[in-house]
Design a protein around this motif. Structure first.
Motif, PDB file in Angstrom:
ATOM      1  N   GLY A 128       1.253   5.847  -1.865  1.00  0.00           N
ATOM      2  CA  GLY A 128       1.960   6.983  -1.273  1.00  0.00           C
ATOM      3  C   GLY A 128       2.036   6.914   0.234  1.00  0.00           C
ATOM      4  O   GLY A 128       3.009   7.349   0.833  1.00  0.00           O
ATOM      5  N   THR A 129       0.990   6.377   0.860  1.00  0.00           N
ATOM      6  CA  THR A 129       0.995   6.062   2.293  1.00  0.00           C
ATOM      7  C   THR A 129       0.177   4.787   2.484  1.00  0.00           C
ATOM      8  O   THR A 129      -0.720   4.485   1.696  1.00  0.00           O
ATOM      9  CB  THR A 129       0.374   7.172   3.169  1.00  0.00           C
ATOM     10  N   THR A 130       0.479   4.059   3.554  1.00  0.00           N
ATOM     11  CA  THR A 130      -0.332   2.889   3.889  1.00  0.00           C
ATOM     12  C   THR A 130      -1.767   3.315   4.168  1.00  0.00           C
ATOM     13  O   THR A 130      -2.721   2.628   3.788  1.00  0.00           O
ATOM     14  CB  THR A 130       0.251   2.172   5.119  1.00  0.00           C
ATOM     15  N   LEU A 131      -1.928   4.455   4.825  1.00  0.00           N
ATOM     16  CA  LEU A 131      -3.267   4.963   5.132  1.00  0.00           C
ATOM     17  C   LEU A 131      -4.106   5.138   3.874  1.00  0.00           C
ATOM     18  O   LEU A 131      -5.290   4.774   3.853  1.00  0.00           O
ATOM     19  CB  LEU A 131      -3.164   6.289   5.890  1.00  0.00           C
ATOM     20  N   SER A 132      -3.526   5.683   2.823  1.00  0.00           N
ATOM     21  CA  SER A 132      -4.281   5.877   1.574  1.00  0.00           C
ATOM     22  C   SER A 132      -4.783   4.551   1.026  1.00  0.00           C
ATOM     23  O   SER A 132      -5.913   4.446   0.535  1.00  0.00           O
ATOM     24  CB  SER A 132      -3.412   6.581   0.539  1.00  0.00           C
ATOM     25  N   GLY A 133      -3.945   3.518   1.127  1.00  0.00           N
ATOM     26  CA  GLY A 133      -4.376   2.202   0.676  1.00  0.00           C
ATOM     27  C   GLY A 133      -5.511   1.652   1.512  1.00  0.00           C
ATOM     28  O   GLY A 133      -6.468   1.069   0.980  1.00  0.00           O
ATOM     29  N   LEU A 134      -5.438   1.854   2.824  1.00  0.00           N
ATOM     30  CA  LEU A 134      -6.491   1.367   3.708  1.00  0.00           C
ATOM     31  C   LEU A 134      -7.797   2.127   3.513  1.00  0.00           C
ATOM     32  O   LEU A 134      -8.885   1.553   3.618  1.00  0.00           O
ATOM     33  CB  LEU A 134      -6.029   1.479   5.164  1.00  0.00           C
ATOM     34  N   ILE A 135      -7.699   3.420   3.239  1.00  0.00           N
ATOM     35  CA  ILE A 135      -8.909   4.195   2.952  1.00  0.00           C
ATOM     36  C   ILE A 135      -9.537   3.711   1.652  1.00  0.00           C
ATOM     37  O   ILE A 135     -10.758   3.527   1.546  1.00  0.00           O
ATOM     38  CB  ILE A 135      -8.580   5.698   2.869  1.00  0.00           C
ATOM     39  N   TYR A 146       0.832  -1.203   0.000  1.00  0.00           N
ATOM     40  CA  TYR A 146       0.000   0.000   0.000  1.00  0.00           C
ATOM     41  C   TYR A 146       0.872   1.261   0.000  1.00  0.00           C
ATOM     42  O   TYR A 146       0.561   2.244  -0.676  1.00  0.00           O
ATOM     43  CB  TYR A 146      -0.902   0.021   1.229  1.00  0.00           C
ATOM     44  N   TYR A 147       1.932   1.234   0.774  1.00  0.00           N
ATOM     45  CA  TYR A 147       2.799   2.405   0.875  1.00  0.00           C
ATOM     46  C   TYR A 147       3.352   2.803  -0.492  1.00  0.00           C
ATOM     47  O   TYR A 147       3.313   3.963  -0.886  1.00  0.00           O
ATOM     48  CB  TYR A 147       3.935   2.115   1.860  1.00  0.00           C
ATOM     49  N   ARG A 148       3.843   1.817  -1.214  1.00  0.00           N
ATOM     50  CA  ARG A 148       4.431   2.133  -2.522  1.00  0.00           C
ATOM     51  C   ARG A 148       3.358   2.462  -3.563  1.00  0.00           C
ATOM     52  O   ARG A 148       3.537   3.351  -4.394  1.00  0.00           O
ATOM     53  CB  ARG A 148       5.293   0.977  -3.007  1.00  0.00           C
ATOM     54  N   ALA A 149       2.241   1.755  -3.517  1.00  0.00           N
ATOM     55  CA  ALA A 149       1.200   1.943  -4.536  1.00  0.00           C
ATOM     56  C   ALA A 149       0.393   3.212  -4.333  1.00  0.00           C
ATOM     57  O   ALA A 149      -0.023   3.858  -5.311  1.00  0.00           O
ATOM     58  CB  ALA A 149       0.266   0.733  -4.537  1.00  0.00           C
TER      59      ALA A 149
END
Length: 236
Positions: A70-77, A65-68
């Motif tokens: 920009g942040t892990t949070l963005s992936g989780l959202i 998620y972090y790489r895809a």
């Protein structure tokens, strides 16, 4: 202090800077600090508990998620509509006492003419607490944190545009200090002077391998492994 000055730029360009913009994590404090590993571990723990994963699986998904995104949070959202405020409270609930105050950095930032702003993919509370631990919180005019960009992180163009608008920043009269190369692409294209802050040679570096670059690309105007010394040199 290591300073690389590409031919296309000279230190004299900083004379026209009226807004100084600093990333927080691994920039205002060095990448060998244990702060980011503490945050990183809490992100893994959050994901493991939320998704019912073992530690290794949670960490692998976290890094994806972090790489895809920009942040892990963005992936989780994006994938799970996670509550960003809850996530940020948990992952930034760390002990900062291992981070020593930096009087040299404080003096160098204080001597800069114009405004000083923090632009971070972390939370506002994390930025303030960390800057306070460093002894530099009183030197900044404001902080643009991840919540101010509606949780859309750097390096997205829209985030920088929101930052410019919110703080009335003229990119042509601003400089950006950042430890991740791709986060300097938009600032450079917008007209900002860009400075890559890297670890000292041989120092421990907890960043991801893809965040590290031996050779600075064209959108990086300057490189330093000593932020306080670089800033002090500008004032001199």
């Amino acid at each position: 202090m290591t300073i690389s000055v590409p031919i296309k730029r000279a230190l004299s360009h900083f004379a026209q800077v009226e807004t100084w913009v600093f990333d927080l994590d691994n920039t205002l404090y060095p990448p060998h600090s244990d702060l980011w590993p503490k945050i990183d571990a809490r992100i893994t723990a959050y994901m493991a508990a939320m998704l019912g994963l073992d530690g290794l699986s949670a960490r692998a998904l976290q890094k994806h998620y972090y790489r895809a995104f920009g942040t892990t949070l963005s992936g989780l959202i994006h994938e799970y509509q996670v509550d960003p405020a809850d996530f940020l409270r948990f992952v930034h609930d760390i002990d900062r006492s291992s981070l020593d105050p930096n009087p040299a950095l404080a003096a160098a930032i204080a001597a800069l003419p114009g405004r000083k702003l923090i632009l971070t993919n972390g939370s506002h509370a994390h930025a303030l607490a960390t800057a306070k631990q460093l002894g530099i919180d009183h030197l900044f005019d404001d902080c643009f944190a991840i919540e101010h960009g509606d949780y859309l992180p750097k390096p997205h163009l829209q985030t920088y545009q929101r930052f410019f608008d919110r703080h009335a920043v003229d990119p042509a009269r601003a400089a950006m200090f950042e430890d991740i190369v791709h986060n300097l692409e938009v600032p450079h294209a917008s007209g900002m002077l860009t400075v890559l802050v890297k670890p000292k040679e041989g120092a421990e570096d907890f960043r991801e391998d893809w965040e590290k670059h031996e050779v600075a690309p064209p959108h990086v105007d300057f490189v330093t492994d000593d932020l306080a010394g670089f800033l002090a040199g500008l004032v001199r």
